[in-house]
Enzyme design. Sequence first.
Site, short mmCIF file in Angstrom:
data_model
loop_
_atom_site.label_atom_id
_atom_site.label_comp_id
_atom_site.label_asym_id
_atom_site.label_seq_id
_atom_site.Cartn_x
_atom_site.Cartn_y
_atom_site.Cartn_z
N VAL A 164 0.86 -1.19 0.00
CA VAL A 164 0.00 0.00 0.00
C VAL A 164 0.89 1.24 0.00
O VAL A 164 1.78 1.36 0.85
CB VAL A 164 -0.93 0.03 1.24
CG1 VAL A 164 -1.77 1.29 1.22
CG2 VAL A 164 -1.80 -1.21 1.27
N SER A 170 0.33 7.41 -3.87
CA SER A 170 -0.53 6.46 -4.56
C SER A 170 -1.09 7.03 -5.85
O SER A 170 -1.61 8.15 -5.89
CB SER A 170 -1.70 6.05 -3.66
OG SER A 170 -2.64 5.27 -4.38
N HIS A 172 -3.72 6.14 -7.14
CA HIS A 172 -5.17 6.24 -6.97
C HIS A 172 -5.59 7.67 -6.64
O HIS A 172 -6.72 8.07 -6.92
CB HIS A 172 -5.64 5.29 -5.87
CG HIS A 172 -5.68 3.85 -6.30
ND1 HIS A 172 -6.68 3.34 -7.09
CD2 HIS A 172 -4.83 2.83 -6.05
CE1 HIS A 172 -6.46 2.06 -7.31
NE2 HIS A 172 -5.34 1.72 -6.69
N ASP A 179 -8.16 -0.44 -9.89
CA ASP A 179 -7.96 -1.85 -9.60
C ASP A 179 -9.14 -2.61 -10.18
O ASP A 179 -10.30 -2.29 -9.87
CB ASP A 179 -7.86 -2.10 -8.09
CG ASP A 179 -6.60 -1.51 -7.49
OD1 ASP A 179 -5.66 -1.21 -8.25
OD2 ASP A 179 -6.55 -1.36 -6.26
N GLU A 217 1.15 -6.28 -8.82
CA GLU A 217 -0.29 -6.14 -8.63
C GLU A 217 -0.97 -6.40 -9.97
O GLU A 217 -1.01 -5.52 -10.84
CB GLU A 217 -0.65 -4.75 -8.11
CG GLU A 217 -0.13 -4.47 -6.71
CD GLU A 217 -0.64 -3.15 -6.15
OE1 GLU A 217 -1.34 -2.41 -6.88
OE2 GLU A 217 -0.35 -2.87 -4.97
N HIS A 220 -3.91 -3.80 -10.99
CA HIS A 220 -3.73 -2.34 -11.04
C HIS A 220 -3.39 -1.86 -12.44
O HIS A 220 -2.35 -2.23 -13.00
CB HIS A 220 -2.62 -1.94 -10.06
CG HIS A 220 -2.46 -0.45 -9.91
ND1 HIS A 220 -2.94 0.25 -8.84
CD2 HIS A 220 -1.85 0.47 -10.72
CE1 HIS A 220 -2.65 1.54 -8.97
NE2 HIS A 220 -1.98 1.69 -10.11
#
Length: 247
Positions: A164, A170, A172, A179, A217, A220
Amino acid sequence: MKKRDVSKRRIRHRKPVWLLLPLLSLIFALIISFWVVNLYRGINPIFPAVSEETTEVFSNDTQDDDAQADVPWYLTLVNRWNPLPKDYDLELMEIEGGELVDKRIYEPLMEMLDNAKAEKLGPIVVSGYRTQEQQQSFMDEKITSYRKQGYSKSKAKELAEQWVAAVGASEHQLGIAVDINGATYDIYLWLQENSYKYGFIFRYPGDKTEITGVAEEVWHYRYVGVEAATEIHNQGVSLEEYLENLN
């Protein structure tokens, strides 16, 4: 004509083996889905950990980055060494399922998901834009998960940072990363082969962990535009390497 007495015989009907294939396929899909969900939550990760050299991150405060001043919004680099720019601006739009994304990636994202649906892969965006508070919550949750597994506070934090991103680190928070999960593991294979056609890249491959600072990931995906995504896909490089080559 004498009738045959079959009342005392045990008659066995053997089902053809091929009739069991759908059941076996379903069991396999459930196992894969369970594995991916646990992996997404950071439970028993099996991908290579980030080396100690990549565990240091900047402070949680966002910073101005003069080096990215002339970079278009879709190539903004955010990782543990390059924080979210202070003046970064975006307009959010809700997608099916309730997640939010930058309005500018809505159409290519929908097109990609619709084509994945046509392949019976059942794609769904499980995480889109995150506020700083949400990102901190994800970090706290991951640390708690490792603490419950018996790790010390410092070790739990170290492990959590491999999965994380810290607040401000991030993608995001850019609103252009998502994701994606699906009804079958094939969704990840399809995305790796086709996402570049819509301007998205498989952001964190396992063999680029030392460069990206993030363990693999498979869910992602990050928008960089069709031109950049095509070059990154064809060259087999990370976003960091692609931007370095541009410079």
